[in-house]
Motif scaffolding. Structure first.
Motif, PDB file in Angstrom:
ATOM      1  N   ARG A   1      10.851   1.581  10.787  1.00  0.00           N
ATOM      2  CA  ARG A   1      10.604   2.777  10.034  1.00  0.00           C
ATOM      3  C   ARG A   1      11.835   3.183   9.127  1.00  0.00           C
ATOM      4  O   ARG A   1      11.535   3.812   7.853  1.00  0.00           O
ATOM      5  CB  ARG A   1      10.166   3.697  10.981  1.00  0.00           C
ATOM      6  N   LEU A   2      13.033   3.140   9.606  1.00  0.00           N
ATOM      7  CA  LEU A   2      14.254   3.350   9.023  1.00  0.00           C
ATOM      8  C   LEU A   2      14.312   2.726   7.769  1.00  0.00           C
ATOM      9  O   LEU A   2      14.522   3.326   6.906  1.00  0.00           O
ATOM     10  CB  LEU A   2      15.752   3.212  10.101  1.00  0.00           C
ATOM     11  N   VAL A   3      14.161   1.418   7.879  1.00  0.00           N
ATOM     12  CA  VAL A   3      14.526   0.513   6.699  1.00  0.00           C
ATOM     13  C   VAL A   3      13.611   0.779   5.730  1.00  0.00           C
ATOM     14  O   VAL A   3      13.925   0.591   4.403  1.00  0.00           O
ATOM     15  CB  VAL A   3      14.944  -1.175   6.909  1.00  0.00           C
ATOM     16  N   CYS A   4      12.365   1.095   6.056  1.00  0.00           N
ATOM     17  CA  CYS A   4      11.152   0.930   5.068  1.00  0.00           C
ATOM     18  C   CYS A   4      11.044   2.507   4.575  1.00  0.00           C
ATOM     19  O   CYS A   4      10.580   2.725   3.385  1.00  0.00           O
ATOM     20  CB  CYS A   4      10.044   0.677   5.797  1.00  0.00           C
ATOM     21  N   LYS A   5      11.595   3.575   5.090  1.00  0.00           N
ATOM     22  CA  LYS A   5      11.834   4.742   4.522  1.00  0.00           C
ATOM     23  C   LYS A   5      12.811   4.998   3.355  1.00  0.00           C
ATOM     24  O   LYS A   5      12.697   5.569   2.742  1.00  0.00           O
ATOM     25  CB  LYS A   5      11.909   6.032   5.538  1.00  0.00           C
ATOM     26  N   ILE A   6      13.681   3.991   3.389  1.00  0.00           N
ATOM     27  CA  ILE A   6      14.657   3.851   2.233  1.00  0.00           C
ATOM     28  C   ILE A   6      14.135   3.033   1.106  1.00  0.00           C
ATOM     29  O   ILE A   6      14.261   3.118   0.140  1.00  0.00           O
ATOM     30  CB  ILE A   6      16.037   3.415   3.006  1.00  0.00           C
ATOM     31  N   SER A   7      13.618   1.583   1.680  1.00  0.00           N
ATOM     32  CA  SER A   7      13.346   0.611   0.716  1.00  0.00           C
ATOM     33  C   SER A   7      11.900   0.737   0.391  1.00  0.00           C
ATOM     34  O   SER A   7      11.369  -0.163  -0.376  1.00  0.00           O
ATOM     35  CB  SER A   7      13.657  -0.732   1.466  1.00  0.00           C
ATOM     36  N   GLY A   8      11.032   1.223   1.031  1.00  0.00           N
ATOM     37  CA  GLY A   8       9.439   1.227   0.839  1.00  0.00           C
ATOM     38  C   GLY A   8       9.095   0.096   1.927  1.00  0.00           C
ATOM     39  O   GLY A   8       8.021   0.240   2.426  1.00  0.00           O
ATOM     40  N   CYS A   9       9.239  -1.079   1.564  1.00  0.00           N
ATOM     41  CA  CYS A   9       9.194  -2.150   2.408  1.00  0.00           C
ATOM     42  C   CYS A   9      10.475  -3.061   2.490  1.00  0.00           C
ATOM     43  O   CYS A   9      10.452  -3.938   1.595  1.00  0.00           O
ATOM     44  CB  CYS A   9       8.033  -2.956   2.002  1.00  0.00           C
ATOM     45  N   ALA A  10      11.125  -3.353   3.607  1.00  0.00           N
ATOM     46  CA  ALA A  10      12.261  -4.178   3.781  1.00  0.00           C
ATOM     47  C   ALA A  10      11.988  -5.710   4.026  1.00  0.00           C
ATOM     48  O   ALA A  10      12.753  -6.330   4.036  1.00  0.00           O
ATOM     49  CB  ALA A  10      13.311  -3.536   4.887  1.00  0.00           C
ATOM     50  N   GLN A  11      10.748  -6.152   4.248  1.00  0.00           N
ATOM     51  CA  GLN A  11      10.174  -7.377   4.212  1.00  0.00           C
ATOM     52  C   GLN A  11      10.904  -8.198   5.501  1.00  0.00           C
ATOM     53  O   GLN A  11      10.238  -8.987   6.108  1.00  0.00           O
ATOM     54  CB  GLN A  11      10.613  -8.191   3.003  1.00  0.00           C
ATOM     55  N   ARG A  12      12.063  -7.861   5.785  1.00  0.00           N
ATOM     56  CA  ARG A  12      12.716  -8.877   6.998  1.00  0.00           C
ATOM     57  C   ARG A  12      12.169  -8.756   8.124  1.00  0.00           C
ATOM     58  O   ARG A  12      12.432  -9.880   9.030  1.00  0.00           O
ATOM     59  CB  ARG A  12      14.139  -8.451   6.979  1.00  0.00           C
ATOM     60  N   TYR A  13      11.320  -7.783   8.528  1.00  0.00           N
ATOM     61  CA  TYR A  13      10.641  -7.684   9.857  1.00  0.00           C
ATOM     62  C   TYR A  13       9.626  -8.851  10.087  1.00  0.00           C
ATOM     63  O   TYR A  13       9.194  -9.125  11.309  1.00  0.00           O
ATOM     64  CB  TYR A  13      10.070  -6.205   9.882  1.00  0.00           C
ATOM     65  N   LEU A  14       9.345  -9.485   9.072  1.00  0.00           N
ATOM     66  CA  LEU A  14       8.288 -10.554   9.153  1.00  0.00           C
ATOM     67  C   LEU A  14       8.951 -11.589   9.839  1.00  0.00           C
ATOM     68  O   LEU A  14       8.706 -12.291  10.660  1.00  0.00           O
ATOM     69  CB  LEU A  14       8.010 -10.958   7.816  1.00  0.00           C
ATOM     70  N   THR A  15      10.297 -11.910   9.541  1.00  0.00           N
ATOM     71  CA  THR A  15      11.034 -12.804  10.349  1.00  0.00           C
ATOM     72  C   THR A  15      11.153 -12.525  11.692  1.00  0.00           C
ATOM     73  O   THR A  15      10.835 -13.396  12.397  1.00  0.00           O
ATOM     74  CB  THR A  15      12.527 -12.715   9.650  1.00  0.00           C
TER      75      THR A  15
END
Length: 518
Positions: free
Chosen positions: A90-104
């Protein structure tokens, strides 16, 4: 050692993937302007892991090595791990919209479970191979692309029935030192700026389709790999107040006779375990998607509040505005609450990790998938029509029009006109632009379609408990004729329960056999 965003960008220069964007070859992924918003977004996951205030959620101690690693690379061991992962996303996506790395993260956790299960069933050594690979990834602080969704071809046919077998990635050849894979993965998030791909099956397979049940790790620049991608976000567009800086590329990845050594092969034809891997990854990923879209919801809530203020309105005095904002908040926090519940009610896996509760994960993902359009609508309602009618940013510096626009486009007198225009363009970018449509589609279909989530909810929901509850209240007990068959599992097992058939009638009693006297 954990990298920073600058380190991550520099690390990409060590790879030479074959990448095409908008019909042109990309010489350097790290320096390509069309991919910069995607590199920036992933970079957020690196930089926040160095911020003291975010260390508890952005880093974790890996149990198998004892080392501190980025949260996006951690194998979850407790419900607290799942809660922290949810907060980190939630933290990284509220900054970037979708940080993508969580798929890793989601793929690593799914493969961790699947390799242990495969070893137990077949006596293989996949689990140790994967642990060795996991430690390499963690030590290098890599970002891995999930190459899961096949091109699929004719959806009515199974992989082995396709006219062109290359619409699914499959094992073409088995060698003493590894395997050769071939085929196409059609939707790979962040494909150009990954370090490696985790190739995974996207569906269940039969024994006849066993060669399609393959899981392995492949560097992005391995011989035979081609990436055909779209730009990340809206780079270079002045009106794209958000997506010119942060965005996501997706790519079609073609594997043309790619050799994979055995130490990077984690599944090679074990089709039943391949089906388990698909489902396991989906549960982890849907849990993560909840955190990601909650971060997006935070952006809409904050932007909506700023726009209301700039328009001269007040939620305390204008009930219709307050109601719309409360509904937006309710949607966001409702599906996030499902993620929290899924974390708290997690299930311990035999591999030693924990799995988010499947029912709550799928309900949360189903809510966000179907409510994303309502979230956009509510942001539109509280913002007003200016978000699509505002002149382009070039007019901000046009001496012929600047003065007139400044005079008439101001809202509240104590809020600069420029602020109102900036917020308007931000909401336009997030909710009505080409990029906004992309956010809607990945929310709807990312991690599986709503139909897939409904099936998982139905398959995992403990219906027996509810039936037994009502029957006990009605003082009826289980029907005596044995006709009821409920396929929901209940909390006592993980594979589903069925009412057993009635026992066969006992044979007619026989007279006792005489015993000879001694």
């Amino acid at each position: 050692m954990m990298m920073t965003a600058a380190d991550y960008r520099e690390s990409l220069r060590a790879y030479r993937p074959r990448v095409f964007v908008n019909g042109s070859a990309v010489e350097s992924v790290a320096d390509e302007p069309l991919l910069a918003p995607g590199v920036n977004a992933v970079g957020i996951t690196y930089d926040l892991a160095h911020k003291t205030e975010h260390l508890p959620i952005m880093t974790a101690r890996q149990g198998s090595s004892g080392k501190t690693v980025n949260r996006m690379l951690h194998i979850n061991e407790t419900s607290t791990d799942l809660l922290y992962k949810l907060e980190a996303i939630r933290l990284v996506c509220k900054i970037s919209g979708c940080a993508q790395r969580y798929l890793t993260h989601d793929a690593l956790n799914g493969i961790f479970q699947a390799t242990r299960r495969t070893d137990d069933a077949h006596g293989t050594d996949y689990s140790q191979r994967f642990i060795n690979y996991l430690h390499e990834v963690q030590d290098g602080d890599l970002t891995l692309g999930v190459a899961m969704t096949d091109a699929k071809g004719d959806r009515s046919k199974r992989p082995g029935q396709q006219a062109n077998p290359d619409v699914y990635v499959h094992i073409k050849e088995r060698r003493p030192d590894g395997i050769v894979i071939r085929g196409t993965k059609a939707i790979v998030t962040g494909a150009p700026y990954m370090h490696e791909f985790l190739v995974m099956p996207c569906r269940t397979h039969t024994a006849e389709d066993a060669d399609f049940a393959v899981c392995c790790a492949v560097p992005v620049d391995a011989p035979g790999v081609t990436i055909v991608a779209r730009p990340a976000g809206r780079p270079g567009e002045a009106a794209a107040k958000f997506s010119a800086k942060y965005g996501q590329s997706t790519g079609v990845v073609i594997f043309d006779d790619v050799f994979v050594p055995h130490d990077r092969v984690f599944l090679a034809g074990e089709h039943e375990e391949g089906g388990f891997l698909t489902t396991s990854y989906a549960t982890h990923h849907r849990h993560s998607c909840i955190g990601a879209r909650a971060g997006f919801g935070d952006l809409l809530i904050g932007a909506g509040a700023l726009m209301i203020e700039a328009n001269g309105l007040d939620g305390d005095r204008h009930g219709h505005i307050r109601d719309a904002m409360v509904e937006l908040i309710t949607i966001t926090e409702s599906f996030y609450a499902c993620g929290v519940a899924s974390s708290v009610y997690c299930v311990k896996d035999p591999a030693g990790s924990v799995m988010p509760d499947a029912v709550f994960s799928n309900i949360g993902k189903l809510l966000l998938a179907t409510k994303i359009y309502d979230m956009h609508k509510l942001a539109h309602y509280v913002s007003g029509g200016l978000i699509v009618a505002l002149p382009g940013p070039d007019e901000d510096h046009n001496p012929e029009t600047q003065g007139s626009l400044s005079a008439v486009l101001r809202g509240r007198p104590d809020i600069p006109m420029e602020q109102r225009m900036e917020v308007s363009r931000l909401i336009e970018d997030l909710t009505v632009s080409h990029q906004a449509g992309w956010y809607s589609v990945i929310s709807l279909h990312g991690g599986g379609s709503p139909e897939a989530m409904k099936r998982e909810i139905w398959r995992n929901y403990p219906m027996n408990e509810k039936v037994e509850l009502v029957e006990s209240l009605l003082d009826r007990g289980v029907l005596e004729d044995g006709r009821r068959v409920l396929k929901q599992p209940g909390r006592c097992c993980a594979t589903g329960c069925e009412v057993p058939s009635l026992p066969a009638p006992a044979p007619d009693p026989q007279p006792p056999t005489p015993v000879a006297a001694e």
